[in-house]
Design a protein around this motif. Sequence first.
Motif, PDB file in Angstrom:
ATOM      1  N   TYR A  10       0.880  -1.275   0.066  1.00 29.00           N
ATOM      2  CA  TYR A  10       0.007   0.162   0.154  1.00 29.00           C
ATOM      3  C   TYR A  10       0.781   1.364  -0.001  1.00 29.00           C
ATOM      4  O   TYR A  10       0.690   2.010  -0.937  1.00 29.00           O
ATOM      5  CB  TYR A  10      -0.881   0.004   1.273  1.00 29.00           C
ATOM      6  N   VAL A  11       1.756   1.270   0.800  1.00 26.35           N
ATOM      7  CA  VAL A  11       2.861   2.327   0.943  1.00 26.35           C
ATOM      8  C   VAL A  11       3.493   2.681  -0.317  1.00 26.35           C
ATOM      9  O   VAL A  11       3.627   3.900  -1.025  1.00 26.35           O
ATOM     10  CB  VAL A  11       3.655   2.476   2.178  1.00 26.35           C
ATOM     11  N   MET A  12       3.915   1.488  -1.025  1.00 26.84           N
ATOM     12  CA  MET A  12       4.646   1.532  -2.163  1.00 26.84           C
ATOM     13  C   MET A  12       3.881   2.085  -3.599  1.00 26.84           C
ATOM     14  O   MET A  12       4.272   3.085  -4.209  1.00 26.84           O
ATOM     15  CB  MET A  12       5.398   0.226  -2.653  1.00 26.84           C
ATOM     16  N   GLN A  13       2.692   1.847  -3.521  1.00 28.26           N
ATOM     17  CA  GLN A  13       1.502   2.114  -4.603  1.00 28.26           C
ATOM     18  C   GLN A  13       1.421   3.847  -4.205  1.00 28.26           C
ATOM     19  O   GLN A  13       1.406   4.554  -5.028  1.00 28.26           O
ATOM     20  CB  GLN A  13       0.133   1.474  -4.224  1.00 28.26           C
ATOM     21  N   ARG A  14       1.162   4.158  -3.041  1.00 33.40           N
ATOM     22  CA  ARG A  14       0.935   5.654  -2.761  1.00 33.40           C
ATOM     23  C   ARG A  14       2.184   6.346  -2.872  1.00 33.40           C
ATOM     24  O   ARG A  14       2.193   7.571  -3.682  1.00 33.40           O
ATOM     25  CB  ARG A  14       0.674   5.834  -1.022  1.00 33.40           C
ATOM     26  N   LEU A  15       3.361   5.922  -2.571  1.00 31.03           N
ATOM     27  CA  LEU A  15       4.543   6.497  -3.035  1.00 31.03           C
ATOM     28  C   LEU A  15       4.687   6.790  -4.580  1.00 31.03           C
ATOM     29  O   LEU A  15       5.414   7.681  -4.937  1.00 31.03           O
ATOM     30  CB  LEU A  15       6.008   5.748  -2.589  1.00 31.03           C
ATOM     31  N   ALA A  16       4.360   5.567  -5.238  1.00 30.90           N
ATOM     32  CA  ALA A  16       4.601   5.783  -6.776  1.00 30.90           C
ATOM     33  C   ALA A  16       3.555   6.876  -7.273  1.00 30.90           C
ATOM     34  O   ALA A  16       4.210   7.764  -7.887  1.00 30.90           O
ATOM     35  CB  ALA A  16       4.266   4.689  -7.530  1.00 30.90           C
TER      36      ALA A  16
ATOM     37  N   ALA B   4       4.544   6.426   8.140  1.00 29.23           N
ATOM     38  CA  ALA B   4       5.163   5.330   9.155  1.00 29.23           C
ATOM     39  C   ALA B   4       4.167   5.328  10.413  1.00 29.23           C
ATOM     40  O   ALA B   4       4.256   4.152  10.704  1.00 29.23           O
ATOM     41  CB  ALA B   4       6.604   6.390   9.684  1.00 29.23           C
ATOM     42  N   PHE B   5       3.463   6.431  10.527  1.00 24.33           N
ATOM     43  CA  PHE B   5       2.444   6.281  11.584  1.00 24.33           C
ATOM     44  C   PHE B   5       1.415   5.072  11.167  1.00 24.33           C
ATOM     45  O   PHE B   5       0.925   4.428  11.935  1.00 24.33           O
ATOM     46  CB  PHE B   5       1.814   7.613  11.602  1.00 24.33           C
ATOM     47  N   GLN B   6       0.767   5.409   9.834  1.00 24.42           N
ATOM     48  CA  GLN B   6      -0.151   4.471   9.374  1.00 24.42           C
ATOM     49  C   GLN B   6       0.449   2.937   9.469  1.00 24.42           C
ATOM     50  O   GLN B   6      -0.561   2.255   9.671  1.00 24.42           O
ATOM     51  CB  GLN B   6      -0.642   5.061   8.095  1.00 24.42           C
ATOM     52  N   ALA B   7       1.436   2.706   9.038  1.00 27.20           N
ATOM     53  CA  ALA B   7       2.004   1.537   9.093  1.00 27.20           C
ATOM     54  C   ALA B   7       2.020   1.013  10.281  1.00 27.20           C
ATOM     55  O   ALA B   7       1.708  -0.107  10.551  1.00 27.20           O
ATOM     56  CB  ALA B   7       3.388   1.461   8.229  1.00 27.20           C
ATOM     57  N   ALA B   8       2.514   1.685  11.262  1.00 28.74           N
ATOM     58  CA  ALA B   8       2.497   1.365  12.654  1.00 28.74           C
ATOM     59  C   ALA B   8       1.159   0.953  13.254  1.00 28.74           C
ATOM     60  O   ALA B   8       1.127  -0.255  13.765  1.00 28.74           O
ATOM     61  CB  ALA B   8       3.454   2.233  13.678  1.00 28.74           C
ATOM     62  N   ILE B   9       0.122   1.833  12.994  1.00 30.53           N
ATOM     63  CA  ILE B   9      -1.116   1.604  13.464  1.00 30.53           C
ATOM     64  C   ILE B   9      -1.527   0.253  12.808  1.00 30.53           C
ATOM     65  O   ILE B   9      -2.232  -0.435  13.452  1.00 30.53           O
ATOM     66  CB  ILE B   9      -2.089   2.747  13.015  1.00 30.53           C
ATOM     67  N   SER B  10      -1.590   0.073  11.574  1.00 30.34           N
ATOM     68  CA  SER B  10      -2.070  -1.182  10.859  1.00 30.34           C
ATOM     69  C   SER B  10      -1.554  -2.475  11.476  1.00 30.34           C
ATOM     70  O   SER B  10      -2.288  -3.448  11.845  1.00 30.34           O
ATOM     71  CB  SER B  10      -1.658  -0.841   9.440  1.00 30.34           C
TER      72      SER B  10
END
Length: 501
Positions: free
Chosen positions: A169-175, A192-198
């Motif tokens: 998900y982060v890589m898609q948003r990053l692209a 980073a916050f969203q990934a930690a929460i997830s």
Amino acid sequence: MGPENDLQPKKPLVSEIPERTLMVFAAAVAILVITLQWRWDLFTDHFLWLLVPIPGVIGLLYHSLNIAPRFTSRAATVSKYVEFVEYFDKAWNPRGTTFNALSDELGGSVQRYIPSLAATVWGALLLTIVFAIPALLTDHHAHGLVALVKAGDEGLVALVFSAFGTYIYVMQRLASRVNSGAMSAKFLLTSAFQAAISIVGAYVIGACGLLSRLPDFQGGVYFLGGLFNSYLMEYLRTSAVKFFRPSNEPTERLPLRMIDGIEDDEVSLLAELGVTEIQHLATSDGGVLTIRSLFPFNRVVDWIDQAILITHLRGRIVEARRVAIRSASDYIVVIQNLTQADDGLQTQAAFTLTRLSDLCGISYDALQELGFNLFWDYRVNLLCRLWQRDAGLASDTVPAQPGPMIAIRDIVRDGGFPSADLMALLYKQRVEAELERQAVRDAAAWRGENPDGDPPKDEWFEERYTAAVEAARNTAALGAQPKPRASTRDLYKETVLRRLN
């Protein structure tokens, strides 16, 4: 010192790393990776560690290669915008009493808005640390994910598989951010916050055994939860709000996606800047938002223009777009045409508002009143002047004759129509138009009841005229109820007789 000079940066905008240095560094990293894999098979058994730093590295590279030229371009545009606003204020209020908040926001320097390399480094570091957690946990098992799943610890399985989904998900948003030019240090931090929460949320769900009845699908469910974590969190938030919040809320939230041209990437970046709803965008300044987001200035101005109208029409903006009104500046063009001496322009403007009234379910007069509110609005006038590129600002003095330099409100004054007189004139015209429509309906009703009869007597006209005037006033008026003119009675009678003949 003029605003343009004040806005010129006093030091380099951002840290620029020469491209040759980056190429040498990339080649060194590639050689190191190949050597480690060739000599010790490091990344065959620990492939997750090779993936962990990639998002952070991409963020740092983007900052080094693209931020400086983008920020320099936006700063130059905003400096001209500040100068433009100062000239506009002189035209808007020649007495010089206009308050301009830009003197505090942008009147000094844009240094405060320079993208920070330190913030980018910290964002990349935190994102790397978060993704290092599942890599470390997987490393503790001799056979990686297979051994982790067979170990039967549902909490760790949930954490790792959710991290995989979140990583994609982060890589898609990053692209998407890189392609749209919307990369920022705040994106890395919030990711980073969203990934930690997830992954923490997935770990709690797994540790509690909430999905223990799906032993064959647990990993896939956690992976999908991480992959679509933003939509899942939004769904949970919306459900919680509906459950806990009372049903009689005075206002309804207007999401940014109502704006034509704003998609998920723009929504997330604007949210990072504290702009989360239509009202926030409608009250934003185009220059400040441009320098903070680094979006193109024209795009930002168009968004603000649309947002101002949506705050008034709310969900009915869809109907307004069907009659080619998508922004506040579009709306006041219609209102401006109502004040013109050209009958064709007035007729077309009245037809447009009538059609919009039918589509929206809002009375004609309410739409007209809204139009005049926008007509006098400083922000809308400023936006309209920004779109009039050919008008120019060649002089420090305000021209004496009406023209592009004069604020839109002055068109009404210079035309000899004080606002109260103009509203009364338009109201009377609207009453007469409604009365003619009612006369056509009454004539049709009379002919239906008396297909071969003579025209009605004066008593019928007197009775029907009183009812027709009342109906016309209820349709055309908003608030005050001035008396119809003496000629109105004759207008009604002539219309009925003309239809009967």
